[in-house]
Design a protein around this motif. Structure first.
Motif, mmCIF file in Angstrom:
data_model
loop_
_atom_site.group_PDB
_atom_site.id
_atom_site.type_symbol
_atom_site.label_atom_id
_atom_site.label_comp_id
_atom_site.label_asym_id
_atom_site.label_seq_id
_atom_site.Cartn_x
_atom_site.Cartn_y
_atom_site.Cartn_z
ATOM 1 N N ASP A 1 -4.126 -19.529 40.803
ATOM 2 C CA ASP A 1 -3.983 -19.068 42.433
ATOM 3 C C ASP A 1 -2.938 -18.056 42.387
ATOM 4 O O ASP A 1 -3.250 -17.070 43.153
ATOM 5 C CB ASP A 1 -3.229 -20.434 42.914
ATOM 6 C CG ASP A 1 -4.185 -21.347 43.113
ATOM 7 O OD1 ASP A 1 -5.364 -21.175 43.267
ATOM 8 O OD2 ASP A 1 -3.474 -22.619 43.528
ATOM 9 N N ALA A 2 -1.907 -18.080 41.550
ATOM 10 C CA ALA A 2 -1.114 -16.807 41.740
ATOM 11 C C ALA A 2 -1.902 -15.610 41.121
ATOM 12 O O ALA A 2 -1.686 -14.668 41.644
ATOM 13 C CB ALA A 2 0.090 -16.902 40.736
ATOM 14 N N PHE B 1 -5.005 -14.842 41.194
ATOM 15 C CA PHE B 1 -5.834 -14.345 42.256
ATOM 16 C C PHE B 1 -5.206 -13.732 43.599
ATOM 17 O O PHE B 1 -5.526 -12.508 43.997
ATOM 18 C CB PHE B 1 -6.791 -15.108 42.993
ATOM 19 C CG PHE B 1 -7.398 -15.106 44.026
ATOM 20 C CD1 PHE B 1 -8.419 -14.180 43.983
ATOM 21 C CD2 PHE B 1 -7.415 -15.613 45.135
ATOM 22 C CE1 PHE B 1 -9.454 -13.645 45.040
ATOM 23 C CE2 PHE B 1 -8.264 -15.162 46.586
ATOM 24 C CZ PHE B 1 -9.096 -14.218 46.197
ATOM 25 N N TYR B 2 -4.009 -14.346 43.779
ATOM 26 C CA TYR B 2 -3.040 -13.802 44.803
ATOM 27 C C TYR B 2 -2.609 -12.285 44.646
ATOM 28 O O TYR B 2 -2.665 -11.468 45.317
ATOM 29 C CB TYR B 2 -1.875 -14.783 45.156
ATOM 30 C CG TYR B 2 -1.271 -14.318 46.088
ATOM 31 C CD1 TYR B 2 -1.420 -14.623 47.546
ATOM 32 C CD2 TYR B 2 0.319 -13.936 46.198
ATOM 33 C CE1 TYR B 2 -0.756 -14.247 48.701
ATOM 34 C CE2 TYR B 2 1.240 -13.842 47.205
ATOM 35 C CZ TYR B 2 0.458 -13.903 48.501
ATOM 36 O OH TYR B 2 1.321 -13.824 49.484
ATOM 37 N N MET B 3 -2.250 -12.262 43.432
ATOM 38 C CA MET B 3 -1.749 -10.715 42.818
ATOM 39 C C MET B 3 -2.963 -9.769 43.066
ATOM 40 O O MET B 3 -2.886 -8.630 43.491
ATOM 41 C CB MET B 3 -1.221 -10.786 41.467
ATOM 42 C CG MET B 3 0.004 -11.866 41.372
ATOM 43 S SD MET B 3 0.609 -11.816 39.780
ATOM 44 C CE MET B 3 1.987 -10.587 39.955
ATOM 45 N N ARG B 4 -3.979 -10.296 42.425
ATOM 46 C CA ARG B 4 -5.293 -9.231 42.298
ATOM 47 C C ARG B 4 -5.630 -8.907 43.636
ATOM 48 O O ARG B 4 -6.161 -7.801 44.021
ATOM 49 C CB ARG B 4 -6.425 -9.968 41.420
ATOM 50 C CG ARG B 4 -6.039 -10.025 40.120
ATOM 51 C CD ARG B 4 -7.065 -10.672 39.355
ATOM 52 N NE ARG B 4 -8.240 -9.920 39.139
ATOM 53 C CZ ARG B 4 -9.368 -10.379 38.533
ATOM 54 N NH1 ARG B 4 -9.560 -11.799 38.452
ATOM 55 N NH2 ARG B 4 -10.322 -9.400 38.424
#
Lengths: 449, 258
Positions: free
Chosen positions: A391-392, A394-397
């Motif tokens: 999740d983290a 994907f969030y950053m990307r």
């Protein structure tokens, strides 16, 4: 068979001992030499551990056993002061003691002004004058009944660091111990032995750093004893950043008297193979022990944190946080033993171990070992082994940060939790930078450290 | 020209078919609301647009500014101007909010041929954009979303949007869990960002958000299809008749107004 003869069976180390015995016995008097002989005898009885030993089940010894070690000698030429620069973390130190291949180097060392009766020097020097604190504590804290490497280190006690802080004195700046290995005369083994005594209501911040001057094979078999007097405060940092050819086995035994506060950090980034046995005895009431550790491994690296916290008195608190990051075919071990004696009521103990696996081939073994004989205690433990948080990631990307940078940042964030607890600010920053350089693609994350 | 064109999009997660032929065209400057009951596929659509793993597109295509959006990595989409405001913003312990946002912004600026912002210019920009959603500047020094309240997390999403200046903003249930005051702040931020070049896709379960962010179009999603499209009044009709009405429309099998 020739192959077997070159292997370091206990007999090889007996030969090393015999060849050096005369020189060893000249250091520190007959009582100490008797302890050396007992260390050797116990080592010969125990032999090297095998996977059948519970404490070594997950830690194959081949990288140590497959090399024909010779005793380390002082290097042909001492490194230049400039060569030390990568290992320094700032000028704000009370003293810096430098050891090369286990031998103290006065020319590379530095001692600032300290109050009367403080001793910061080599163990060889302390053995020549034999102050009471050396006689009382050297080889009295670290047991070697079941620890063959500690027994072997004991057999070769000759040099290392000796630090004594008398009652009521707090040294304002850290003491930096730097142990360097050169490996320039073939595969060699050194046995640094350190003794640190901090008396009642005294304070010390100590950095014990093991590093290499090359990537050649070396074996460091280190042992340290730390005596914490009543109401003393000791911050102890062990940094292992040895070279690719290094093998490291280190034992640390602390003893905490009533009200003593002891923190230990083990940051282990280097060496092909590293084993840390970290142990503290909570001997008096109201003691606090905080142990932190981190390894970040790649390639075929192995690191093992074995901790033992022994609650022998009531109303004590212990806290452990150990983390591991493993990439490629690395292998990691955490074993956290907590032993609570019957009389150690109101013990408050918390242990956590977190591991991040970055590849399918990396492995980690984690094991809490709680032995509790008191009935009114609070002991908790938890261990995790996981992959990067998707999740983290994907969030950053989704905010435009690239795949590799996101991944590296998340690994950094996971590992830095341990380094962030370091109280010596320049050391903390240095280790964060070392962490960035150590991570896969670490250079692509900018400014974070 | 359409900024976003979704044609006959089918998608599944493992063996569950979620989207069964979505068609949607969005032009610059437009605000589209996508409404639907739980499980209708709203969030799946939002996630697929942002490039989240775990969905298999089995048919159809999505073109964004003429590009094949589904072929692009999430960071490529972000750099091209796609922004997803998360329903559940992720906490990232150990990663500083300011570093996170600056890293993203500078990647996007590089992609647009703009110089990277240094620390001073970045700070000036974020301070200005924080005002849009009444964000407390101290939150920037904390790890991403860690210890933020639910409302702070949602405001942080809109704040990030204001800093990154996307062209297609997809808001996934940004209203969920917000009290009325927080909702108004979030809506004010979104309204301030409306412009002729920027389009919005608002995914929401409730009509309430649309009182504050008035859409140009409303689409009703049910069982993976858009079963009805209309103007803003459709949201009110839906509010009145409830989602049971939509289920009936879907049951009839015939997309209406698509």
């Amino acid at each position: 068979m020739a192959a077997t003869e070159t292997k370091p069976a206990p007999a090889v180390f007996q030969e090393h001992f015999a060849a050096r015995e005369e020189a060893l016995s000249a250091r520190g008097g007959p009582q100490l030499h008797e302890i050396r002989r007992r260390g050797l005898a116990r080592f010969v009885e125990l032999g090297f551990p095998t996977f059948k030993d519970e404490d070594w089940r997950q830690t194959p010894l081949a990288p140590v056993l497959d090399v024909a070690w010779t005793p380390a000698e002082p290097p042909a030429a001492m490194p230049s002061p400039a060569a030390l620069r990568p290992f320094l973390f700032g000028d704000e130190v009370t003293a810096r003691l430098v050891f090369v291949n286990g031998c103290f180097s006065p020319s590379l060392s530095f001692r600032g002004e300290v109050p009367d009766n403080v001793f910061i020097g080599s163990l060889a020097e302390a053995l020549s004058t034999q102050p009471d604190w050396v006689r009382e504590h050297l080889a009295q804290q670290l047991g070697f009944e079941n620890q063959p490497f500690a027994a072997l280190n004991t057999a070769f006690i000759a040099d290392g660091a000796a630090v004594y802080v008398p009652r009521g004195v707090t040294l304002p700046q850290p003491v930096h111990l730097l142990f360097l290995s050169s490996g320039d005369a073939g595969p060699s083994v050194a046995y640094p032995r350190s003794l640190v005594v901090v008396e009642e209501s005294a304070g010390l911040s100590l950095v014990e750093h093991y590093a290499s001057l090359s990537d050649r094979p070396t074996l460091t078999n280190a042992a340290s004893e730390v005596v914490c007097g009543e109401n003393s405060r000791v911050d102890h940092y062990k940094v292992q950043s040895e070279g690719k050819g290094a093998r490291h086995v280190g034992a640390m035994q602390a003893r905490q008297a009533r009200g003593a506060n002891y923190t230990h950090h083990s940051i282990s980034l280097g060496a092909a193979w590293a084993r840390h046995d970290l142990s503290t005895l909570l001997a008096g009431e109201g003691v606090e022990a905080l142990l932190h550790g981190l390894f970040v491994l790649t390639g075929e690296q192995l690191c093992d944190h074995h901790t033992r916290i022994e609650h022998a008195a009531p109303h004590c608190r212990s806290f452990e946080l150990y983390k591991g990051v493993l990439d490629q075919r690395a292998r990691g071990v955490f074993n956290g033993r907590i032993y609570v004696h019957r009389e150690a009521q109101k013990t408050d103990s918390k242990q956590s171990n977190g591991n991040l696996l970055l590849s399918d081939d990396a492995v980690v073994f984690t094991k809490p070992q709680l032995e509790i004989f008191a009935d009114d205690v609070k002991c908790t433990h938890g261990a995790t082994i996981g992959r990067l948080d998707e999740d983290a990631f994907f969030y950053m990307r989704s905010r435009g940060i690239g795949r590799e940078e996101s991944r590296t940042l998340l690994i950094y964030a996971f590992a830095s939790e341990v380094i962030d607890r370091i109280r010596i600010e320049p050391l903390r920053r240095q280790l964060l930078r070392a962490l960035v350089e150590h991570l896969p693609n670490g250079r692509i994350i900018k400014e974070v450290a | 020209m359409d900024m976003l064109e979704i044609k006959n999009l089918h998608a599944k997660v493992e063996d569950n078919v979620i989207l069964r032929g979505i068609n949607l065209s969005v032009k610059p400057g437009e605000v589209h609301a996508i409404m639907g009951p739980n499980g209708s596929g709203k969030s799946t659509l939002a996630h697929i647009l942002a490039g989240r793993d775990g969905y298999e597109v089995t048919a159809g295509e999505v073109r964004y500014k003429g590009l094949d959006l589904l072929e692009m990595a999430p960071e490529e989409r972000a750099r091209e101007g796609v922004f997803l405001a998360f329903q559940y913003p992720v906490e990232i312990p150990g990663v500083n909010s300011s570093y996170f946002l600056k890293a993203g912004l500078n990647e996007i600026r590089k992609h647009r041929g703009l110089p990277e912002l240094d620390a001073i210019d970045f700070l000036a920009l974020v301070k200005e954009r924080m005002k849009l959603v009444d964000m407390d500047a101290s939150l920037l020094n904390r790890p991403v979303n860690e210890g933020f309240s639910g409302g702070e997390k949602k405001r942080n999403e809109i704040f990030q949007m204001a800093v990154l200046e996307p062209t297609l903003c997809v808001l996934d249930e940004t209203d969920s869990g917000l009290d009325i005051d927080a909702l108004k702040i979030v809506a004010r931020g979104v309204n301030a960002l409306r412009s002729p070049e920027r389009a919005f896709v608002l995914v929401t379960h409730y009509q309430r958000l649309l009182n504050y962010i008035v859409p140009d179009f409303v689409h009703v999603l049910s069982k993976g299809r858009i079963v009805r499209s209309g103007g803003k009044e459709l949201a009110l009709e839906l509010e009145e008749k409830g989602y049971a009405w939509v289920e009936e429309l879907a049951g009839a099998g015939q997309p209406v107004g698509a």
